[in-house]
Enzyme design. Structure first.
Site, PDB file in Angstrom:
ATOM      1  N   GLU A   1      -5.337  -8.371  -0.719  1.00  0.00           N
ATOM      2  CA  GLU A   1      -6.115  -8.244   0.517  1.00  0.00           C
ATOM      3  C   GLU A   1      -7.533  -7.859   0.125  1.00  0.00           C
ATOM      4  O   GLU A   1      -7.718  -7.000  -0.742  1.00  0.00           O
ATOM      5  CB  GLU A   1      -5.587  -7.144   1.441  1.00  0.00           C
TER       6      GLU A   1
ATOM      7  N   GLU B   1       0.801  -1.220   0.000  1.00  0.00           N
ATOM      8  CA  GLU B   1       0.000   0.000   0.000  1.00  0.00           C
ATOM      9  C   GLU B   1       0.844   1.285   0.000  1.00  0.00           C
ATOM     10  O   GLU B   1       0.703   2.140   0.888  1.00  0.00           O
ATOM     11  CB  GLU B   1      -0.992  -0.011   1.164  1.00  0.00           C
TER      12      GLU B   1
END
Length: 515
Positions: A276, A159
């Site tokens: 995810e 991220e």
């Protein structure tokens, strides 16, 4: 209206839902409760890969700088890496390698994330970082063999579009990707490397700029990755969080976004891995523990494989410490299982999917029908789940005409049904009814495990002209699995129900119904 399910399959069922599952930081894999939980998950679901943070963080002890003879040197140590990977492979699951976070001895700053303080800064020495990457990947190749490690995807960071996970800007991530991807390929050109592992909320331009950079520099990339969550702003409470939820279709939209955003680029046709996904991105949101959550995610598991090559549930277990050590068995953790292997309703959504057949016969907004190679028919059905918090619907009915056996078959099928709902297979509800004990004793733990098992029923369903009609009446937030097996009657010719209690006679055998 009854839905007539066709006899001929329309597709093969994608297994993108079980390609990968998430985990807490990797050194948690050294714990007994973690390994016992993974044993159970692999026995009853069977994921192929597992992805988590912290491979290069201090807790794994890989990067070990020291001074000798007035010179700074680095030892690369694999004591924990080997134990973690061995534990995974022994359980039939392989690592999906995420390269992060930054070892403190190589970090350019002190910024960290999580209770366990993963460092989120760029390397202060790119050459030393590349040496670290080559050392780790090279060690894995030496220990486990090149043929095996070539199957393990290598993802660069986590991220980087969020300041919580990457303290620098996008250009700095591009440089990290360049150095890292080239280092991986120096070990072996056929190793899989990819990224950028983006959190939801990024603009199209972020991933498009990444694609332009990779193309302009002719960098290696074998897959594209991003994450997907459907929750809104955090409403904090002590030891927890609440959030609004978007419809489950928002997750599917996120699964499909990379291919739309990358159309016309070099990356357009690469595999897309959602490394995810969940409803809430908080590991302390009680929505994860509920029956609602299973019904909410059912259409995502059923349809997600149309949009992505894999989508990894975050995470398999509540052995997870991003916001600290959990204070109660049910605390809103990401896991399919709580600590001590209490099954949540969403765990059973996954076990039900693991029992579906290979051939898709029908899909709808509330059902999936499949057939196994041996002729069994399996139906997954779910009640509508309202993310706005409306009263759960009771009595939602899925009416199906199912092809069972040959087109002209007569007789019966054995119908086996398992369900989780607000009223069955709901360990969280049982915990609430107990008064939400923070540290339940063994008797209550046994009761919670018992409450977490699905409701089970069975019956005989008539088959006429190769079809069986079933009406699945669903409870509140119910997810149900129905399996139909054609019956081959092997009842002995002398059997008579009327004689079960010794009241019948041989003369009456011919006139009674046989079971």
């Amino acid at each position: 209206m009854r839905i007539v399910v066709p006899r001929q399959p329309t597709a093969r069922l994608s297994d993108a839902w079980r390609h990968c599952v998430g985990t807490g930081r990797l050194d948690l894999a050294l714990r007994r409760d973690y390994q016992e939980s993974l044993d159970l998950v692999q026995k009853e679901i069977g994921f192929r890969y597992i992805r988590g943070h912290g491979l290069l963080s201090d807790g794994m002890g890989v990067h070990r700088p020291y001074d000798y003879a007035g010179e700074r040197r680095v030892r690369h140590a694999f004591t924990y890496v080997d134990q973690v990977v061995d534990a995974y492979l022994e359980r039939g699951i392989a690592p999906f390698l995420e390269l992060g976070f930054m070892p403190s001895g190589l970090a350019s700053g002190d910024d960290t994330v999580f209770w366990w303080k993963g460092n989120i800064t760029p390397p202060r020495d790119e050459k030393e970082w590349a040496d670290l990457v080559r050392a780790v990947i090279g060690h894995l190749v030496d220990r486990y063999g090149i043929d095996q490690v070539r199957r393990w995807p290598v993802e660069v960071w986590n991220e980087p579009n969020l300041s919580a996970f990457w303290s620098a800007d996008q250009n700095a991530y591009h440089r990290l990707y360049e150095v890292t991807s080239l280092a991986v390929k120096e070990v072996d050109a056929e190793l899989q490397v990819g990224g950028p592992s983006l959190a939801p909320g990024y603009g199209d331009e972020w991933i498009q700029r990444f694609a332009e950079f990779v193309e302009a520099r002719d960098l290696p990339i074998d897959f594209v990755s991003r994450h997907a969550y459907s929750s809104g702003p955090v409403q904090p409470v002590p030891f927890g969080a609440h959030q609004t939820l978007m419809p489950a279709s928002a997750l599917l939209e996120q699964f499909g976004a990379p291919r739309r955003q990358l159309a016309g680029t070099k990356l357009a046709d690469l595999p897309v891995h959602i490394t995810e996904f969940n409803s809430s991105y908080r590991p302390d949101n009680p929505i994860h523990d509920t029956a609602f959550h299973a019904a909410y995610l059912a259409p995502v598991l059923v349809n997600g494989g149309d949009l992505a090559d894999s989508f990894s549930y975050w995470t398999f277990s509540d052995v997870f410490e991003e916001v600290g050590i959990p204070t109660a068995p049910f605390h809103g953790g990401f896991g399919l299982l709580t600590h001590r292997q209490i099954k949540k309703p969403t765990y059973h959504l996954y076990t039900f999917m693991a029992e579906m057949g290979e051939q898709v016969l029908a899909r709808g907004e509330d059902h999936l029908v499949t057939r196994h190679g041996d002729g069994r028919i399996t139906v997954l059905a779910w009640a509508p789940a309202d993310p706005t918090g409306g009263v759960p619907v009771a009595g939602h009915t899925v009416r199906l005409s199912l092809p069972v056996g040959a087109p002209d078959a007569q007789g019966s099928a054995f119908a086996r049904r398992r369900s989780v709902s607000e009223d069955a297979g709901n360990s969280w509800a049982a915990w609430c009814e107990m008064g939400r004990p923070l540290a339940p004793g063994n008797r209550l733990l046994d009761a919670l495990r018992e409450a977490g098992e699905p409701a089970r029923s069975h019956r005989s369903v008539p088959i006429a002209g190769g079809r069986a009609d079933v009406d699945l009446v669903l409870g509140r937030n119910e997810v149900t699995l129905l399996e139909l097996t054609p019956v081959v009657d092997e009842t002995p010719e002398w059997w008579s129900d009327n004689r079960l209690f010794g009241l019948g006679t041989e003369d009456s055998d011919a006139s009674v119904n046989r079971s």
